[in-house]
Design an enzyme around this catalytic site. Structure first.
Site, PDB file in Angstrom:
ATOM      1  N   ASP A 129      -2.140 -14.786  -0.812  1.00  9.68           N
ATOM      2  CA  ASP A 129      -2.605 -14.313   0.501  1.00  9.68           C
ATOM      3  C   ASP A 129      -1.498 -14.538   1.528  1.00  9.68           C
ATOM      4  O   ASP A 129      -0.636 -15.395   1.342  1.00  9.68           O
ATOM      5  CB  ASP A 129      -3.803 -15.146   0.984  1.00  9.68           C
ATOM      6  CG  ASP A 129      -5.073 -14.887   0.184  1.00  9.68           C
ATOM      7  OD1 ASP A 129      -5.095 -13.950  -0.630  1.00  9.68           O
ATOM      8  OD2 ASP A 129      -6.042 -15.632   0.401  1.00  9.68           O
ATOM      9  N   MET A 130      -1.552 -13.801   2.632  1.00 10.93           N
ATOM     10  CA  MET A 130      -0.612 -14.089   3.726  1.00 10.93           C
ATOM     11  C   MET A 130      -1.377 -14.794   4.837  1.00 10.93           C
ATOM     12  O   MET A 130      -2.433 -14.337   5.267  1.00 10.93           O
ATOM     13  CB  MET A 130       0.030 -12.802   4.245  1.00 10.93           C
ATOM     14  CG  MET A 130       1.139 -13.057   5.238  1.00 10.93           C
ATOM     15  SD  MET A 130       2.455 -14.154   4.639  1.00 10.93           S
ATOM     16  CE  MET A 130       3.503 -13.017   3.735  1.00 10.93           C
ATOM     17  N   GLN A 158       1.265  -8.105   6.031  1.00 11.40           N
ATOM     18  CA  GLN A 158       0.430  -7.714   7.176  1.00 11.40           C
ATOM     19  C   GLN A 158       1.122  -6.615   7.999  1.00 11.40           C
ATOM     20  O   GLN A 158       2.222  -6.826   8.525  1.00 11.40           O
ATOM     21  CB  GLN A 158       0.196  -8.946   8.055  1.00 11.40           C
ATOM     22  CG  GLN A 158      -0.566 -10.059   7.344  1.00 11.40           C
ATOM     23  CD  GLN A 158      -0.283 -11.434   7.904  1.00 11.40           C
ATOM     24  OE1 GLN A 158       0.832 -11.716   8.339  1.00 11.40           O
ATOM     25  NE2 GLN A 158      -1.277 -12.310   7.893  1.00 11.40           N
ATOM     26  N   ARG A 179      -0.075  -6.101  -1.562  1.00 16.80           N
ATOM     27  CA  ARG A 179      -1.377  -5.747  -0.974  1.00 16.80           C
ATOM     28  C   ARG A 179      -1.145  -5.689   0.524  1.00 16.80           C
ATOM     29  O   ARG A 179      -0.747  -6.668   1.135  1.00 16.80           O
ATOM     30  CB  ARG A 179      -2.397  -6.827  -1.321  1.00 16.80           C
ATOM     31  CG  ARG A 179      -3.737  -6.625  -0.637  1.00 16.80           C
ATOM     32  CD  ARG A 179      -4.729  -7.684  -1.083  1.00 16.80           C
ATOM     33  NE  ARG A 179      -4.644  -8.894  -0.290  1.00 16.80           N
ATOM     34  CZ  ARG A 179      -4.812 -10.129  -0.750  1.00 16.80           C
ATOM     35  NH1 ARG A 179      -5.047 -10.343  -2.023  1.00 16.80           N
ATOM     36  NH2 ARG A 179      -4.730 -11.162   0.055  1.00 16.80           N
ATOM     37  N   LYS A 182      -4.141  -5.164   7.559  1.00 18.16           N
ATOM     38  CA  LYS A 182      -3.733  -5.024   8.963  1.00 18.16           C
ATOM     39  C   LYS A 182      -3.254  -6.369   9.510  1.00 18.16           C
ATOM     40  O   LYS A 182      -2.311  -6.428  10.279  1.00 18.16           O
ATOM     41  CB  LYS A 182      -4.895  -4.492   9.793  1.00 18.16           C
ATOM     42  CG  LYS A 182      -5.209  -3.031   9.486  1.00 18.16           C
ATOM     43  CD  LYS A 182      -6.153  -2.438  10.519  1.00 18.16           C
ATOM     44  CE  LYS A 182      -6.575  -1.030  10.125  1.00 18.16           C
ATOM     45  NZ  LYS A 182      -7.519  -0.426  11.081  1.00 18.16           N
ATOM     46  N   GLY A 183      -3.911  -7.473   9.128  1.00 21.93           N
ATOM     47  CA  GLY A 183      -3.534  -8.807   9.614  1.00 21.93           C
ATOM     48  C   GLY A 183      -4.688  -9.422  10.387  1.00 21.93           C
ATOM     49  O   GLY A 183      -5.299  -8.762  11.227  1.00 21.93           O
ATOM     50  N   ALA A 184      -4.994 -10.694  10.077  1.00 18.42           N
ATOM     51  CA  ALA A 184      -6.232 -11.304  10.576  1.00 18.42           C
ATOM     52  C   ALA A 184      -6.024 -12.429  11.586  1.00 18.42           C
ATOM     53  O   ALA A 184      -6.992 -13.030  12.020  1.00 18.42           O
ATOM     54  CB  ALA A 184      -7.023 -11.837   9.378  1.00 18.42           C
TER      55      ALA A 184
HETATM   56  C1  LIG Z   1      -9.039  -7.377   0.122  1.00 22.06           C
HETATM   57  C2  LIG Z   1      -8.584  -7.930   1.433  1.00 22.06           C
HETATM   58  C3  LIG Z   1      -7.681  -8.981   1.463  1.00 22.06           C
HETATM   59  C4  LIG Z   1      -7.230  -9.494   2.677  1.00 22.06           C
HETATM   60  N1  LIG Z   1      -6.277 -10.483   2.687  1.00 22.06           N
HETATM   61  C5  LIG Z   1      -5.741 -10.868   3.863  1.00 22.06           C
HETATM   62  C6  LIG Z   1      -4.643 -11.786   3.894  1.00 22.06           C
HETATM   63  O1  LIG Z   1      -4.196 -12.307   2.874  1.00 22.06           O
HETATM   64  N2  LIG Z   1      -4.106 -12.095   5.113  1.00 22.06           N
HETATM   65  C7  LIG Z   1      -4.587 -11.538   6.282  1.00 22.06           C
HETATM   66  O2  LIG Z   1      -4.033 -11.809   7.362  1.00 22.06           O
HETATM   67  N3  LIG Z   1      -5.637 -10.702   6.271  1.00 22.06           N
HETATM   68  C8  LIG Z   1      -6.228 -10.355   5.107  1.00 22.06           C
HETATM   69  N4  LIG Z   1      -7.282  -9.478   5.110  1.00 22.06           N
HETATM   70  C9  LIG Z   1      -7.949  -9.124   6.400  1.00 22.06           C
HETATM   71  C10 LIG Z   1      -7.239  -7.998   7.114  1.00 22.06           C
HETATM   72  O3  LIG Z   1      -6.015  -8.435   7.667  1.00 22.06           O
HETATM   73  C11 LIG Z   1      -8.111  -7.475   8.294  1.00 22.06           C
HETATM   74  O4  LIG Z   1      -8.297  -8.511   9.224  1.00 22.06           O
HETATM   75  C12 LIG Z   1      -9.476  -6.972   7.864  1.00 22.06           C
HETATM   76  O5  LIG Z   1      -9.400  -6.232   6.670  1.00 22.06           O
HETATM   77  C13 LIG Z   1     -10.113  -6.090   8.982  1.00 22.06           C
HETATM   78  O6  LIG Z   1      -9.313  -5.008   9.257  1.00 22.06           O
HETATM   79  P1  LIG Z   1      -9.527  -3.534   8.627  1.00 22.06           P
HETATM   80  O7  LIG Z   1      -8.296  -3.196   7.872  1.00 22.06           O
HETATM   81  O8  LIG Z   1     -10.753  -3.476   7.829  1.00 22.06           O
HETATM   82  O9  LIG Z   1      -9.528  -2.560   9.874  1.00 22.06           O
HETATM   83  P2  LIG Z   1     -10.338  -2.564  11.236  1.00 22.06           P
HETATM   84  O10 LIG Z   1      -9.657  -1.563  12.087  1.00 22.06           O
HETATM   85  O11 LIG Z   1     -10.494  -3.962  11.739  1.00 22.06           O
HETATM   86  O12 LIG Z   1     -11.748  -2.045  10.808  1.00 22.06           O
HETATM   87  C14 LIG Z   1     -12.022  -0.729  10.368  1.00 22.06           C
HETATM   88  C15 LIG Z   1     -13.526  -0.568  10.240  1.00 22.06           C
HETATM   89  O13 LIG Z   1     -13.985  -1.353   9.137  1.00 22.06           O
HETATM   90  C16 LIG Z   1     -15.161  -2.036   9.460  1.00 22.06           C
HETATM   91  N5  LIG Z   1     -14.911  -3.488   9.416  1.00 22.06           N
HETATM   92  C17 LIG Z   1     -13.719  -4.124   9.480  1.00 22.06           C
HETATM   93  N6  LIG Z   1     -13.855  -5.450   9.387  1.00 22.06           N
HETATM   94  C18 LIG Z   1     -15.167  -5.672   9.290  1.00 22.06           C
HETATM   95  C19 LIG Z   1     -15.942  -6.842   9.178  1.00 22.06           C
HETATM   96  N7  LIG Z   1     -15.400  -8.063   9.145  1.00 22.06           N
HETATM   97  N8  LIG Z   1     -17.280  -6.689   9.108  1.00 22.06           N
HETATM   98  C20 LIG Z   1     -17.859  -5.464   9.116  1.00 22.06           C
HETATM   99  N9  LIG Z   1     -17.169  -4.311   9.243  1.00 22.06           N
HETATM  100  C21 LIG Z   1     -15.850  -4.408   9.311  1.00 22.06           C
HETATM  101  C22 LIG Z   1     -15.570  -1.596  10.845  1.00 22.06           C
HETATM  102  O14 LIG Z   1     -16.484  -0.552  10.760  1.00 22.06           O
HETATM  103  C23 LIG Z   1     -14.291  -1.108  11.463  1.00 22.06           C
HETATM  104  O15 LIG Z   1     -14.516  -0.104  12.402  1.00 22.06           O
HETATM  105  C24 LIG Z   1      -7.741  -8.951   3.901  1.00 22.06           C
HETATM  106  C25 LIG Z   1      -8.635  -7.882   3.870  1.00 22.06           C
HETATM  107  C26 LIG Z   1      -9.060  -7.365   2.667  1.00 22.06           C
HETATM  108  C27 LIG Z   1     -10.011  -6.208   2.674  1.00 22.06           C
END
Ligand SMILES: Cc1cc2nc3c(=O)[nH]c(=O)nc-3n(C[C@H](O)[C@H](O)[C@H](O)COP(=O)(O)OP(=O)(O)OC[C@H]3O[C@@H](n4cnc5c(N)ncnc54)[C@H](O)[C@@H]3O)c2cc1C
Length: 305
Positions: A129-130, A158, A179, A182-184
């Protein structure tokens, strides 16, 4: 709201107290099937029936004692055996701080390498993971070292970080598995895009480059997002450059947009759900709430008796 939730994710006082309440634990059901490996494996069996494979993650980060890192590694070894015993196609994904990166980087490497070796014996993959930007360079360098030893290791990058295009260029000669998310985390504007159109633009630009690398056999690429519009743009690009849907890998989190996960799997894409479990869920759960503040309303509703 996002800032407050991300602040709460890092707050030690809240981290120690909130998870003690049963009504708070009840609210986590939205994003995790339960706290035990058995809960996660059972959820994976259900997803398999829908054509969705799994990536498992045992929650936890920033350990304070190296013995905890050994316990985490043991838990992942047990999980790899269980995945195989149940005949699942399941990969693992973990945080380096969970293996003690902050305490002893060499031990973290030894533990990760042993897990990757075990995963290889089971014909599966170990992902990294990042975490927040304080770890990016160390994590990319760690991955370079791990990839030099083994084929079945992947790294999360990310799209919101300004440095990621350079990281992709740096890693491509290794035939990496990447993988993209977007980044969390809450990162400063000096190093990360803050506005959604900028982050989405970066995601698309990186995806197109990585899909070309998949087509040419130079990389494995997983797009990990719930943003279906983005995934559809990516899929159109993949088709235009001659990629079959089965070679386009998508991942979403357990419990989010299951209808879309099933639809995409039925359309022939290679879909996995990331299934999280474990008792140390607090910071991870708060980051999930921060991603979509509407989830706070959902959480509050679950907390009601
Ligand atoms: C398999 C996986 C692994 C990941 N690993 C990492 C990691 O290692 N490091 C890291 O920094 N981040 C990680 N993330 C989290 C990522 O960075 C985002 O914060 C997260 O995926 C939300 O962004 P989004 O790409 O879904 O887009 P967004 O633009 O945030 O969301 C798009 C749409 O998806 C839906 N949605 C998004 N999030 C949610 C939620 N929590 N609950 C309900 N609906 C939602 C909504 O309808 C939203 O309009 C991971 C995500 C996934 C799916």
């Amino acid at each position: 709201m996002r800032r407050i939730l991300l602040w709460a994710a890092r707050n030690r006082w809240l981290k120690e107290r909130l998870p003690r309440f049963r009504w708070v634990r009840r609210a986590t059901k939205r994003f995790m099937p339960g706290e035990t490996a058995s809960d996660a494996l059972t959820a994976a069996v259900t997803h398999r029936a829908w054509g969705i494979d799994a990536v498992f993650t045992l929650l936890g980060e920033n350990l304070t004692d190296l013995s905890e890192a050994h316990a985490v590694a043991e838990a992942y070894h047990g999980l790899l055996d269980e995945i195989a015993a149940r005949g699942l196609d399941g990969e693992i994904s973990l945080k380096l701080t969970q293996l003690g990166l902050d305490l002893d980087a060499e031990t973290a490497f030894t533990l990760f390498d042993a897990l990757a070796a075990h995963a290889a014996e089971r014909a599966t993959w170990a992902w990294i993971d990042m975490e927040g930007s304080a770890y990016t360079e160390r994590t990319v360098a760690f991955y370079e070292r791990a990839r030099a030893k083994r084929e079945n290791v992947g790294l999360c990058l990310q799209a919101y970080l300004h440095r990621t295009p350079a990281d992709v260029q740096r890693l491509l000669p290794l035939r990496p598995a990447i993988r993209l998310v977007k980044g969390a985390y809450d990162e400063p504007a000096s190093i990360a895009y803050g506005r959604r159109p900028e982050v989405d633009g970066a995601f698309v630009a990186l995806s197109t480059q990585l899909l070309e690398a998949v087509r040419d056999g130079r990389a494995r690429y997983v797009a990990a997002t719930h943003d279906v519009a983005l995934l559809e743009r990516m899929a159109r690009f993949g088709t235009a450059i001659g990629l079959d849907p089965a070679r386009m890998e998508l991942q979403m989190l357990y419990g989010i947009r299951l209808d879309q996960q099933r639809r995409l799997s039925e359309a022939g894409y290679d879909v996995r759900a990331l299934i999280a479990y474990g008792s140390a869920w607090y910071p991870w759960y708060m980051r999930r709430l921060a991603e979509r503040p509407a989830n706070v309303v959902f959480a509050l509703r679950q907390m009601l008796p």
